[in-house]
Write a protein that holds these residues in place. Structure first.
Motif, PDB file in Angstrom:
ATOM      1  N   ALA A   1      30.618  33.246  34.880  1.00 21.09           N
ATOM      2  CA  ALA A   1      30.971  34.419  34.077  1.00 21.09           C
ATOM      3  C   ALA A   1      30.481  35.702  34.734  1.00 21.09           C
ATOM      4  O   ALA A   1      31.117  36.755  34.612  1.00 21.09           O
ATOM      5  CB  ALA A   1      30.389  34.289  32.675  1.00 21.09           C
ATOM      6  N   ALA A   2      29.375  35.610  35.455  1.00 15.96           N
ATOM      7  CA  ALA A   2      28.871  36.796  36.163  1.00 15.96           C
ATOM      8  C   ALA A   2      29.861  37.247  37.236  1.00 15.96           C
ATOM      9  O   ALA A   2      29.950  38.437  37.539  1.00 15.96           O
ATOM     10  CB  ALA A   2      27.513  36.493  36.781  1.00 15.96           C
ATOM     11  N   PHE A   3      30.612  36.315  37.786  1.00 18.61           N
ATOM     12  CA  PHE A   3      31.602  36.671  38.796  1.00 18.61           C
ATOM     13  C   PHE A   3      32.805  37.388  38.189  1.00 18.61           C
ATOM     14  O   PHE A   3      33.611  37.953  38.918  1.00 18.61           O
ATOM     15  CB  PHE A   3      32.059  35.434  39.573  1.00 18.61           C
ATOM     16  CG  PHE A   3      31.095  35.021  40.641  1.00 18.61           C
ATOM     17  CD1 PHE A   3      31.112  35.625  41.882  1.00 18.61           C
ATOM     18  CD2 PHE A   3      30.166  34.025  40.400  1.00 18.61           C
ATOM     19  CE1 PHE A   3      30.226  35.251  42.871  1.00 18.61           C
ATOM     20  CE2 PHE A   3      29.273  33.645  41.378  1.00 18.61           C
ATOM     21  CZ  PHE A   3      29.295  34.265  42.619  1.00 18.61           C
ATOM     22  N   ASN A   4      32.944  37.381  36.877  1.00 20.83           N
ATOM     23  CA  ASN A   4      34.011  38.136  36.244  1.00 20.83           C
ATOM     24  C   ASN A   4      33.784  39.638  36.352  1.00 20.83           C
ATOM     25  O   ASN A   4      34.684  40.425  36.087  1.00 20.83           O
ATOM     26  CB  ASN A   4      34.176  37.755  34.770  1.00 20.83           C
ATOM     27  CG  ASN A   4      35.009  36.524  34.595  1.00 20.83           C
ATOM     28  OD1 ASN A   4      34.477  35.464  34.330  1.00 20.83           O
ATOM     29  ND2 ASN A   4      36.306  36.641  34.764  1.00 20.83           N
ATOM     30  N   ALA A   5      32.606  40.032  36.758  1.00 20.40           N
ATOM     31  CA  ALA A   5      32.333  41.461  36.950  1.00 20.40           C
ATOM     32  C   ALA A   5      33.171  42.040  38.082  1.00 20.40           C
ATOM     33  O   ALA A   5      33.362  43.252  38.148  1.00 20.40           O
ATOM     34  CB  ALA A   5      30.849  41.677  37.233  1.00 20.40           C
ATOM     35  N   ASP A   6      33.699  41.195  38.969  1.00 18.96           N
ATOM     36  CA  ASP A   6      34.515  41.715  40.074  1.00 18.96           C
ATOM     37  C   ASP A   6      35.756  42.442  39.570  1.00 18.96           C
ATOM     38  O   ASP A   6      36.205  43.401  40.170  1.00 18.96           O
ATOM     39  CB  ASP A   6      34.892  40.620  41.062  1.00 18.96           C
ATOM     40  CG  ASP A   6      35.872  39.607  40.498  1.00 18.96           C
ATOM     41  OD1 ASP A   6      36.019  39.540  39.275  1.00 18.96           O
ATOM     42  OD2 ASP A   6      36.476  38.874  41.300  1.00 18.96           O
ATOM     43  N   GLY A   7      36.308  42.008  38.443  1.00 22.20           N
ATOM     44  CA  GLY A   7      37.467  42.693  37.877  1.00 22.20           C
ATOM     45  C   GLY A   7      37.125  44.088  37.400  1.00 22.20           C
ATOM     46  O   GLY A   7      37.911  45.025  37.552  1.00 22.20           O
ATOM     47  N   VAL A   8      35.930  44.241  36.849  1.00 21.13           N
ATOM     48  CA  VAL A   8      35.489  45.551  36.385  1.00 21.13           C
ATOM     49  C   VAL A   8      35.125  46.432  37.581  1.00 21.13           C
ATOM     50  O   VAL A   8      35.468  47.613  37.628  1.00 21.13           O
ATOM     51  CB  VAL A   8      34.298  45.406  35.418  1.00 21.13           C
ATOM     52  CG1 VAL A   8      33.798  46.753  34.960  1.00 21.13           C
ATOM     53  CG2 VAL A   8      34.692  44.549  34.225  1.00 21.13           C
ATOM     54  N   ILE A   9      34.444  45.856  38.569  1.00 16.73           N
ATOM     55  CA  ILE A   9      34.048  46.609  39.759  1.00 16.73           C
ATOM     56  C   ILE A   9      35.274  47.081  40.530  1.00 16.73           C
ATOM     57  O   ILE A   9      35.302  48.188  41.069  1.00 16.73           O
ATOM     58  CB  ILE A   9      33.127  45.751  40.648  1.00 16.73           C
ATOM     59  CG1 ILE A   9      31.803  45.515  39.939  1.00 16.73           C
ATOM     60  CG2 ILE A   9      32.895  46.395  42.002  1.00 16.73           C
ATOM     61  CD1 ILE A   9      30.919  44.470  40.596  1.00 16.73           C
ATOM     62  N   ALA A  10      36.304  46.245  40.581  1.00 19.12           N
ATOM     63  CA  ALA A  10      37.516  46.595  41.330  1.00 19.12           C
ATOM     64  C   ALA A  10      38.211  47.816  40.749  1.00 19.12           C
ATOM     65  O   ALA A  10      38.946  48.506  41.465  1.00 19.12           O
ATOM     66  CB  ALA A  10      38.470  45.411  41.363  1.00 19.12           C
ATOM     67  N   LEU A  11      37.992  48.108  39.472  1.00 16.87           N
ATOM     68  CA  LEU A  11      38.619  49.275  38.859  1.00 16.87           C
ATOM     69  C   LEU A  11      38.144  50.579  39.494  1.00 16.87           C
ATOM     70  O   LEU A  11      38.837  51.587  39.452  1.00 16.87           O
ATOM     71  CB  LEU A  11      38.353  49.298  37.357  1.00 16.87           C
ATOM     72  CG  LEU A  11      39.034  48.214  36.538  1.00 16.87           C
ATOM     73  CD1 LEU A  11      38.592  48.277  35.093  1.00 16.87           C
ATOM     74  CD2 LEU A  11      40.539  48.316  36.655  1.00 16.87           C
ATOM     75  N   ALA A  12      36.955  50.561  40.081  1.00 18.43           N
ATOM     76  CA  ALA A  12      36.410  51.769  40.704  1.00 18.43           C
ATOM     77  C   ALA A  12      36.947  51.973  42.122  1.00 18.43           C
ATOM     78  O   ALA A  12      36.736  53.031  42.702  1.00 18.43           O
ATOM     79  CB  ALA A  12      34.891  51.685  40.741  1.00 18.43           C
ATOM     80  N   GLY A  13      37.624  50.989  42.685  1.00 18.79           N
ATOM     81  CA  GLY A  13      38.125  51.077  44.055  1.00 18.79           C
ATOM     82  C   GLY A  13      39.346  51.975  44.176  1.00 18.79           C
ATOM     83  O   GLY A  13      39.961  52.371  43.185  1.00 18.79           O
ATOM     84  N   SER A  14      39.684  52.269  45.407  1.00 21.46           N
ATOM     85  CA  SER A  14      40.844  53.126  45.661  1.00 21.46           C
ATOM     86  C   SER A  14      42.156  52.392  45.384  1.00 21.46           C
ATOM     87  O   SER A  14      43.145  52.999  44.988  1.00 21.46           O
ATOM     88  CB  SER A  14      40.817  53.617  47.104  1.00 21.46           C
ATOM     89  OG  SER A  14      40.861  52.511  47.993  1.00 21.46           O
ATOM     90  N   ASP A  15      42.181  51.070  45.604  1.00 18.99           N
ATOM     91  CA  ASP A  15      43.367  50.266  45.350  1.00 18.99           C
ATOM     92  C   ASP A  15      43.105  49.395  44.124  1.00 18.99           C
ATOM     93  O   ASP A  15      43.121  48.174  44.187  1.00 18.99           O
ATOM     94  CB  ASP A  15      43.680  49.408  46.579  1.00 18.99           C
ATOM     95  CG  ASP A  15      45.034  48.732  46.485  1.00 18.99           C
ATOM     96  OD1 ASP A  15      45.864  49.213  45.688  1.00 18.99           O
ATOM     97  OD2 ASP A  15      45.245  47.738  47.190  1.00 18.99           O
ATOM     98  N   ALA A  16      42.854  50.067  43.001  1.00 14.99           N
ATOM     99  CA  ALA A  16      42.416  49.379  41.776  1.00 14.99           C
ATOM    100  C   ALA A  16      43.555  48.596  41.123  1.00 14.99           C
ATOM    101  O   ALA A  16      44.709  49.024  41.159  1.00 14.99           O
ATOM    102  CB  ALA A  16      41.867  50.391  40.792  1.00 14.99           C
ATOM    103  N   PRO A  17      43.210  47.463  40.517  1.00 14.71           N
ATOM    104  CA  PRO A  17      44.218  46.721  39.751  1.00 14.71           C
ATOM    105  C   PRO A  17      44.488  47.442  38.427  1.00 14.71           C
ATOM    106  O   PRO A  17      43.769  48.378  38.075  1.00 14.71           O
ATOM    107  CB  PRO A  17      43.531  45.372  39.513  1.00 14.71           C
ATOM    108  CG  PRO A  17      42.087  45.688  39.500  1.00 14.71           C
ATOM    109  CD  PRO A  17      41.915  46.793  40.505  1.00 14.71           C
TER     110      PRO A  17
END
Length: 116
Positions: free
Chosen positions: A15-31
């Protein structure tokens, strides 16, 4: 440590690895935003199931199992078809491996729980 405890620990770690979806929102190529929100909800749902199971509540283990399977099916597998960055593949793969191993441990321990 029995299979149930091991499975719950693996699911919580996954479940801690689900943080990648939230972290990816801050990227330039966000989902899309719903991916990050859904990822966070699956992670929190799993953690809630783990806490409930550790407190002896009956619905905790099924909640952890369902949220890990849903996370793998809805968020994990499609990631490999969208051309994401390498770090996303690594975290999604690790999270899916941990989660599915935890689910397998919980599933095989269900007979022991029913007999107890």
């Amino acid at each position: 440590m029995n299979r149930t405890t091991t499975g719950l620990a693996l699911c919580a770690l996954s479940a801690a690895f689900n943080a990648d979806g939230v972290i990816a929102l801050a990227g330039s190529d966000a989902p899309p935003a719903f991916v990050g929100i859904l990822s966070a909800l699956f992670g929190l749902g799993t953690l809630a199931g783990v806490v409930l199971a550790l407190r002896g509540r009956r619905g905790g283990v099924p909640l952890a199992i369902v949220t890990r399977l849903a996370s793998a099916a809805v968020l994990g597998l499609p990631t490999y078809f969208i051309g994401a960055p390498a770090w996303v593949y690594a975290t999604v793969g690790a999270g899916m491996a941990l989660g599915l191993t935890g689910v397998a441990a919980l599933w095989t321990a269900r007979g022991a729980r029913a007999a107890a």
